[in-house]
Scaffold this active site. Structure first.
Site, PDB file in Angstrom:
ATOM      1  N   HIS A   1      86.222  53.972  32.921  1.00  0.00           N
ATOM      2  CA  HIS A   1      87.125  54.895  32.240  1.00  0.00           C
ATOM      3  C   HIS A   1      88.520  54.299  32.084  1.00  0.00           C
ATOM      4  O   HIS A   1      89.137  54.398  31.007  1.00  0.00           O
ATOM      5  CB  HIS A   1      87.221  56.205  33.018  1.00  0.00           C
ATOM      6  CG  HIS A   1      86.048  57.110  32.831  1.00  0.00           C
ATOM      7  ND1 HIS A   1      85.968  58.356  33.422  1.00  0.00           N
ATOM      8  CD2 HIS A   1      84.901  56.957  32.122  1.00  0.00           C
ATOM      9  CE1 HIS A   1      84.818  58.928  33.086  1.00  0.00           C
ATOM     10  NE2 HIS A   1      84.158  58.094  32.289  1.00  0.00           N
TER      11      HIS A   1
ATOM     12  N   TYR B   1      89.640  65.202  29.994  1.00  0.00           N
ATOM     13  CA  TYR B   1      88.649  65.890  30.833  1.00  0.00           C
ATOM     14  C   TYR B   1      88.394  67.341  30.435  1.00  0.00           C
ATOM     15  O   TYR B   1      87.229  67.781  30.433  1.00  0.00           O
ATOM     16  CB  TYR B   1      89.042  65.774  32.310  1.00  0.00           C
ATOM     17  CG  TYR B   1      88.659  64.428  32.880  1.00  0.00           C
ATOM     18  CD1 TYR B   1      87.386  64.218  33.410  1.00  0.00           C
ATOM     19  CD2 TYR B   1      89.537  63.356  32.862  1.00  0.00           C
ATOM     20  CE1 TYR B   1      87.020  62.982  33.915  1.00  0.00           C
ATOM     21  CE2 TYR B   1      89.182  62.122  33.361  1.00  0.00           C
ATOM     22  CZ  TYR B   1      87.921  61.937  33.885  1.00  0.00           C
ATOM     23  OH  TYR B   1      87.556  60.709  34.365  1.00  0.00           O
TER      24      TYR B   1
ATOM     25  N   GLU C   1      91.203  57.333  39.029  1.00  0.00           N
ATOM     26  CA  GLU C   1      91.699  56.548  37.892  1.00  0.00           C
ATOM     27  C   GLU C   1      93.211  56.379  37.947  1.00  0.00           C
ATOM     28  O   GLU C   1      93.737  55.337  37.533  1.00  0.00           O
ATOM     29  CB  GLU C   1      91.256  57.207  36.590  1.00  0.00           C
ATOM     30  CG  GLU C   1      89.758  57.067  36.356  1.00  0.00           C
ATOM     31  CD  GLU C   1      89.162  58.136  35.458  1.00  0.00           C
ATOM     32  OE1 GLU C   1      89.936  58.792  34.708  1.00  0.00           O
ATOM     33  OE2 GLU C   1      87.935  58.333  35.501  1.00  0.00           O
TER      34      GLU C   1
ATOM     35  N   TYR D   1      86.681  42.543  34.375  1.00  0.00           N
ATOM     36  CA  TYR D   1      86.508  42.503  32.928  1.00  0.00           C
ATOM     37  C   TYR D   1      87.677  43.188  32.243  1.00  0.00           C
ATOM     38  O   TYR D   1      88.477  43.891  32.878  1.00  0.00           O
ATOM     39  CB  TYR D   1      85.202  43.197  32.516  1.00  0.00           C
ATOM     40  CG  TYR D   1      85.097  44.631  33.008  1.00  0.00           C
ATOM     41  CD1 TYR D   1      85.686  45.679  32.327  1.00  0.00           C
ATOM     42  CD2 TYR D   1      84.410  44.933  34.188  1.00  0.00           C
ATOM     43  CE1 TYR D   1      85.607  46.992  32.783  1.00  0.00           C
ATOM     44  CE2 TYR D   1      84.313  46.236  34.655  1.00  0.00           C
ATOM     45  CZ  TYR D   1      84.911  47.260  33.954  1.00  0.00           C
ATOM     46  OH  TYR D   1      84.832  48.554  34.417  1.00  0.00           O
TER      47      TYR D   1
ATOM     48  N   ARG E   1      84.688  47.086  23.630  1.00  0.00           N
ATOM     49  CA  ARG E   1      83.612  46.403  24.350  1.00  0.00           C
ATOM     50  C   ARG E   1      84.208  45.717  25.569  1.00  0.00           C
ATOM     51  O   ARG E   1      85.312  45.167  25.512  1.00  0.00           O
ATOM     52  CB  ARG E   1      82.917  45.353  23.471  1.00  0.00           C
ATOM     53  CG  ARG E   1      82.158  45.940  22.281  1.00  0.00           C
ATOM     54  CD  ARG E   1      80.948  46.766  22.707  1.00  0.00           C
ATOM     55  NE  ARG E   1      80.169  47.181  21.544  1.00  0.00           N
ATOM     56  CZ  ARG E   1      80.384  48.278  20.833  1.00  0.00           C
ATOM     57  NH1 ARG E   1      81.395  49.082  21.153  1.00  0.00           N
ATOM     58  NH2 ARG E   1      79.617  48.587  19.809  1.00  0.00           N
TER      59      ARG E   1
ATOM     60  N   SER F   1      83.688  40.154  30.578  1.00  0.00           N
ATOM     61  CA  SER F   1      84.173  39.573  31.827  1.00  0.00           C
ATOM     62  C   SER F   1      85.175  38.465  31.534  1.00  0.00           C
ATOM     63  O   SER F   1      85.027  37.710  30.566  1.00  0.00           O
ATOM     64  CB  SER F   1      83.010  38.985  32.632  1.00  0.00           C
ATOM     65  OG  SER F   1      82.139  39.984  33.082  1.00  0.00           O
TER      66      SER F   1
ATOM     67  N   VAL G   1      74.342  35.333  29.671  1.00  0.00           N
ATOM     68  CA  VAL G   1      75.782  35.524  29.571  1.00  0.00           C
ATOM     69  C   VAL G   1      76.371  36.073  30.866  1.00  0.00           C
ATOM     70  O   VAL G   1      77.595  36.124  31.025  1.00  0.00           O
ATOM     71  CB  VAL G   1      76.116  36.446  28.379  1.00  0.00           C
ATOM     72  CG1 VAL G   1      75.754  37.903  28.690  1.00  0.00           C
ATOM     73  CG2 VAL G   1      77.567  36.316  27.963  1.00  0.00           C
ATOM     74  N   GLY G   2      75.513  36.438  31.826  1.00  0.00           N
ATOM     75  CA  GLY G   2      75.991  36.831  33.149  1.00  0.00           C
ATOM     76  C   GLY G   2      76.733  35.724  33.863  1.00  0.00           C
ATOM     77  O   GLY G   2      77.331  35.947  34.925  1.00  0.00           O
TER      78      GLY G   2
ATOM     79  N   PRO H   1      81.389  36.041  34.613  1.00  0.00           N
ATOM     80  CA  PRO H   1      82.192  36.341  35.799  1.00  0.00           C
ATOM     81  C   PRO H   1      82.007  35.309  36.900  1.00  0.00           C
ATOM     82  O   PRO H   1      82.918  35.067  37.699  1.00  0.00           O
ATOM     83  CB  PRO H   1      81.686  37.721  36.236  1.00  0.00           C
ATOM     84  CG  PRO H   1      80.312  37.817  35.682  1.00  0.00           C
ATOM     85  CD  PRO H   1      80.354  37.068  34.389  1.00  0.00           C
TER      86      PRO H   1
END
Length: 401
Positions: A87, A97, A139, A187, A203, A206, A274-275, A278
């Site tokens: 979020h 909210y 948050e 990310y 989008r 990372s 693509v992992g 990170p």
């Protein structure tokens, strides 16, 4: 905040099976209802996940888990932190909210009708207020600690092709100020206007290099689409429409999947496809800090054509005796060289590298397709690794369990 009564807790808990059975129908209707009333919120949500139904299904599972554990919220574990980081990366704010709550409860009424009575709806209203306050508070701490607020303009100062599928973008703040810090493994969200959808789309990508304040690097996989899955709207725009000198808008780094830099124990990095992004940040950080920690980097991909950072990984391992490398190619090409491009043929099998990969007191960081992460987690647990030492990162709307 109004406290839940014992009767209200019982009512919410009793409706958990309803979300197990009808949750996806309710959440699909919720999103449709909310977007009709507030089309501007489409900019905050991945519309591809909306169209595929994966996001409504994920929300339905989350609502079910909340209802089932309303009397023991501690059982939700890291779910609150995971969602709060997502979020914050999307710049979700407290004023969103009440909108969500109004349309979620409205969707319940629209779908279930007379099957839900007013006292139960009242109980859910209080329960939602409780959840909203938990999320808002969590948050707020993330926003307070973030190096900047909202989406910040960055200039693409370099674009570099890493493989046939992955391209890196080096992003420097457009105002010339420092890029800010982050923890390796985190990310950022990048937002681009998608003409086909008529909305901005965020989008998460990372960060793929060590933090140093000069620029941020993201490494984006082109999603060409397959079968009924559409090509990636934003990834294709990044590859084909974003060149050096372009401005992109970037959120502050977020995410709880991050290297614990205070530890001195071994690190095992397990990545698929693509992992690797990170993991590249984690290894680059350990090297930059001249860490003496033992590091094993295990990577799986199809072949050399899609192997990002391959030469850098090999140099890192050969130049640092505490770094071990094991690369698995599932489809070895005619020009792929064992010991140079890859080490093993086939899928990752930890038994083949147990001496380097199963280490006492090591922390395991796993990122890749969900099936890959599930297989590695299960293999580690089967070999006696404490699940608390296995850390995973999941993007999109998938779930490991």
């Amino acid at each position: 905040m109004t406290a839940l009564t014992a009767d209200q807790i019982a009512r919410v808990k009793a409706t958990a099976p309803v979300f197990a059975e009808h949750g996806a129908t309710i959440t699909k209707h919720f999103y449709k209802r909310m977007f009709n009333a507030h089309p501007e919120l489409k900019n905050l949500f991945n519309q591809t996940h909306q169209q595929s139904g994966s996001q409504p299904e994920t929300l339905a599972r989350a609502v079910y888990a909340y209802a089932a554990n309303i009397d023991n919220l501690g059982a939700l574990g890291g779910a609150v932190s995971h969602i709060a980081n997502k979020h914050a990366s999307l710049n979700i704010r407290p004023e969103h909210y009440p909108i969500v709550g109004r349309h979620l409860l409205g969707a319940v009424v629209d779908v279930l009708g007379d099957a839900v009575d007013q006292p139960t709806l009242d109980a859910w209203a209080v329960a939602y207020e409780q959840l909203a306050n938990i999320m808002i508070g969590t948050e707020a701490k993330l926003y307070e600690a973030a190096p900047w607020s909202g989406f910040r303009p960055f200039k693409v100062v370099r674009k570099h092709v890493e493989s046939d599928e992955i391209t890196s973008f080096y992003l420097a703040p457009a105002d010339g100020a420092p890029a800010g810090g982050f923890e390796p493994g985190q990310y950022v969200s990048v937002t681009r206007y998608v003409e086909k959808l008529g909305v901005d789309q965020p989008r998460q990508y990372s960060l793929s290099d060590a933090p140093h304040g000069r620029w941020l690097r993201i490494s984006v996989k082109r999603e060409d689409g397959r079968g009924e899955v559409e090509p990636g709207h934003v990834s294709n725009l990044m590859h084909d429409g974003v060149e050096e000198g372009a401005i992109v808008h970037v959120s502050a780094p977020m995410g709880e999947f991050k290297l614990d830099r205070k530890k001195t124990t071994p690190v095992v990095l397990l990545s698929g496809g693509v992992g690797i992004t990170p993991m590249a940040s984690m290894l680059a950080t350990l090297l930059a800090e001249r860490s003496e920690r033992k590091v094993t980097f295990v990577h799986a991909c199809r072949n050399r054509s899609v192997h990002a950072f391959g030469e850098w990984m090999r140099r890192s391992a050969s130049g640092h005796p505490n770094v071990k490398l094991a690369v698995f190619y599932e489809e070895v090409g005619a020009a792929d060289r064992v010991g140079v491009d890859y080490d093993f043929e086939g899928r990752v099998e930890l038994e083949r590298i147990a001496a380097d990969a199963i280490l006492p007191d090591a922390d395991y960081y796993v990122c890749g397709p969900v099936a890959f992460m599930r297989a590695q987690r299960d293999a580690l647990v089967a070999r006696g690794v404490d699940s608390a030492r296995i850390h995973t990162e999941i993007f999109g709307s998938g779930m490991l369990d």
